[in-house]
Design a protein around this motif. Structure first.
Motif, PDB file in Angstrom:
ATOM      1  N   ASN A 143      61.821  32.799  81.096  1.00 14.07           N
ATOM      2  CA  ASN A 143      60.632  32.372  81.841  1.00 14.07           C
ATOM      3  C   ASN A 143      60.916  31.268  82.864  1.00 14.07           C
ATOM      4  O   ASN A 143      60.159  30.289  82.969  1.00 14.07           O
ATOM      5  N   PRO A 181      54.456  35.627  86.503  1.00  8.12           N
ATOM      6  CA  PRO A 181      54.556  37.085  86.326  1.00  8.12           C
ATOM      7  C   PRO A 181      53.634  37.580  85.226  1.00  8.12           C
ATOM      8  O   PRO A 181      53.198  36.819  84.354  1.00  8.12           O
ATOM      9  N   ASP A 182      53.358  38.875  85.265  1.00 12.24           N
ATOM     10  CA  ASP A 182      52.437  39.459  84.303  1.00 12.24           C
ATOM     11  C   ASP A 182      52.957  39.372  82.875  1.00 12.24           C
ATOM     12  O   ASP A 182      52.178  39.241  81.919  1.00 12.24           O
ATOM     13  N   GLU A 183      54.273  39.483  82.706  1.00 12.99           N
ATOM     14  CA  GLU A 183      54.882  39.475  81.387  1.00 12.99           C
ATOM     15  C   GLU A 183      55.993  38.435  81.309  1.00 12.99           C
ATOM     16  O   GLU A 183      56.634  38.120  82.317  1.00 12.99           O
ATOM     17  N   SER A 214      51.075  32.832  91.165  1.00  8.36           N
ATOM     18  CA  SER A 214      50.840  32.896  89.722  1.00  8.36           C
ATOM     19  C   SER A 214      52.070  33.403  88.993  1.00  8.36           C
ATOM     20  O   SER A 214      52.947  34.051  89.566  1.00  8.36           O
ATOM     21  N   LEU A 251      59.637  35.881  90.712  1.00  5.82           N
ATOM     22  CA  LEU A 251      59.209  36.995  91.550  1.00  5.82           C
ATOM     23  C   LEU A 251      60.086  37.167  92.785  1.00  5.82           C
ATOM     24  O   LEU A 251      60.493  38.280  93.117  1.00  5.82           O
ATOM     25  N   GLN A 296      58.472  43.054  86.699  1.00  6.39           N
ATOM     26  CA  GLN A 296      57.640  43.663  87.728  1.00  6.39           C
ATOM     27  C   GLN A 296      58.219  43.516  89.125  1.00  6.39           C
ATOM     28  O   GLN A 296      57.776  44.190  90.065  1.00  6.39           O
ATOM     29  N   TRP A 343      59.719  36.995  80.723  1.00  9.32           N
ATOM     30  CA  TRP A 343      60.947  37.675  81.141  1.00  9.32           C
ATOM     31  C   TRP A 343      62.189  36.892  80.736  1.00  9.32           C
ATOM     32  O   TRP A 343      62.157  35.681  80.580  1.00  9.32           O
TER      33      TRP A 343
END
Length: 394
Positions: free
Chosen positions: A330, A283-285, A281, A18, A25, A287
């Motif tokens: 990831n 990421p949502d998806e 947390s 992130l 995202q 990567w």
């Protein structure tokens, strides 16, 4: 600063995804946003800057135009010497902090070394060098940007040569312009300007450095460390000493001054900025990312086992410790990539644990994304690594 909580590998990878603008995202809208997030982009290889930005932009088609604008038109980003005597690209607003925290000490050593080498060769003295410097800076201000050869047209004394290391195995003939401009760069008086050629060119013009206030060195060190921890924390004391190039006493003083909090890592004690202890947390998806050689994420920490398996290093690094192009899934390095002579982006997985069809599809998407904006430009990393060479010629 007693340890307050444990931050494990999974959370460190989430923070990396992130804050380093790598997860889908988190991608950025402009090169300035990328630089602000990362604090510094390695600038030794000009192509690295563009490739690092392109990997993090939501719309990579803007990479070349927008990065060129930021560097050479708006000057919102500046390519200059920084930590460990390395060339970086910084947000312009951070140049004063870098200069005071790091540049001044390195600059003093560089100027002293130049004068010593000139004296040993019987070259002119410090007063003469000062005259040449002032004349060259005045000429550069008049021209706006110039190559060393162009400046020598205005100040011919820049062409003076002297023998370095006479009688030694490393003996060489040095030109005053080359050594002096390097010193002026470390001193924060000049910066790298527009390249001669495309965005991948290593030949460049010089420009007068943007004006900035003179800051207190200790306060600047605390500010730089705080900025870096916000982007890369948690980090160990060894990470911080390596990244900054400072003495350990400077690192510890800056940690105390910026109010850093200690946490527990698998390697031992790590540090985050004061208000950065909440859980982050994933990421949502899932990567994937294809990062260039010398990318600030791959090079950001000295202790890298939490995202890079030790057995991968011989193929992904050169003999001097420079990382080559890497493939990420990831939050960990799983392989490397290269561009072949026909322009194809090719990649190889070295660590296949947990790498299934989803990962391979995501990596292929990133390869197509990279190929799409790079177009017909050919990229050869300045520091070649074993895997990159294999892939490029295979």
């Amino acid at each position: 600063m007693g340890a307050e909580r444990y931050i494990g590998v999974a959370e460190r990878r989430a923070r990396l995804a992130l804050r380093q603008r790598l997860a889908g995202q988190a991608r950025a809208g402009t090169p300035e946003e990328v630089a602000d997030a990362l604090v510094a982009l390695h600038g030794t290889d000009p192509a690295t800057v563009y490739l690092a930005v392109g990997a993090r932009l939501a719309d990579p088609a803007k990479t070349v135009k927008e990065t060129g604008r930021a560097l050479y038109e708006d000057r919102s980003l500046v390519r200059m010497h920084g930590m460990r005597h390395t060339v970086f690209v910084f947000p312009t607003g951070l140049t004063a902090v870098v200069h005071a925290s790091t540049g001044l000490a390195v600059a003093a050593r560089e100027r002293a070394a130049l004068l010593k080498h000139m004296a040993a060769a019987g070259a002119p003295d410090a007063a003469w060098l000062k005259e040449v410097e002032e004349s060259a800076l005045a000429a550069l201000a008049r021209r706006g940007q110039a190559t060393a050869a162009e400046l020598a047209q205005d100040e011919p004394r820049l062409r003076e040569q002297f023998v370095y290391g006479a009688g030694k195995s490393y003996e060489g003939l040095h030109t005053v312009s080359t050594r002096l401009l390097k010193v002026l760069g470390v001193e924060g008086k000049v910066v790298r300007g527009r390249p001669l050629g495309s965005w991948t060119s290593s030949r460049f013009r010089w420009a007068v450095a943007p004006e900035h206030p003179e800051l207190d060195a200790a306060e600047a060190q605390a500010e730089l460390l705080s900025r870096w921890l916000a982007a890369c924390g948690p980090a160990t004391e060894a990470d911080l000493k390596w990244w900054t190039g400072w003495r350990v006493t400077d690192v510890r003083r800056a940690l105390a001054a910026c109010g850093a909090r200690s946490v527990t890592l698998d390697e031992g004690t790590g540090y985050v900025v004061e208000d950065d202890v909440d859980v982050v947390s994933a990421p949502d998806e899932p990567w994937a990312a294809l990062l260039p050689g010398l990318d600030p994420t791959a090079m950001g920490w000295q202790q890298r086992d939490w995202y890079l398996a030790p057995e991968l290093r011989p193929l992904l690094f050169d003999g001097s410790g420079n990382v080559g192009p890497t493939v990420w899934w990831n939050g960990r390095v799983i392989g490397g990539w290269a561009q072949r002579a026909d322009g194809e982006i090719t990649w190889r997985i070295l660590d296949g644990e947990g790498v299934g069809r989803e990962a391979r599809a995501a990596i292929e998407t990133e390869a197509e994304r990279l190929s799409g904006w790079v177009g017909t430009t050919r990229i050869t990393p300045r520091f070649r690594t074993p895997l990159e060479k294999q892939l490029a010629t295979g």
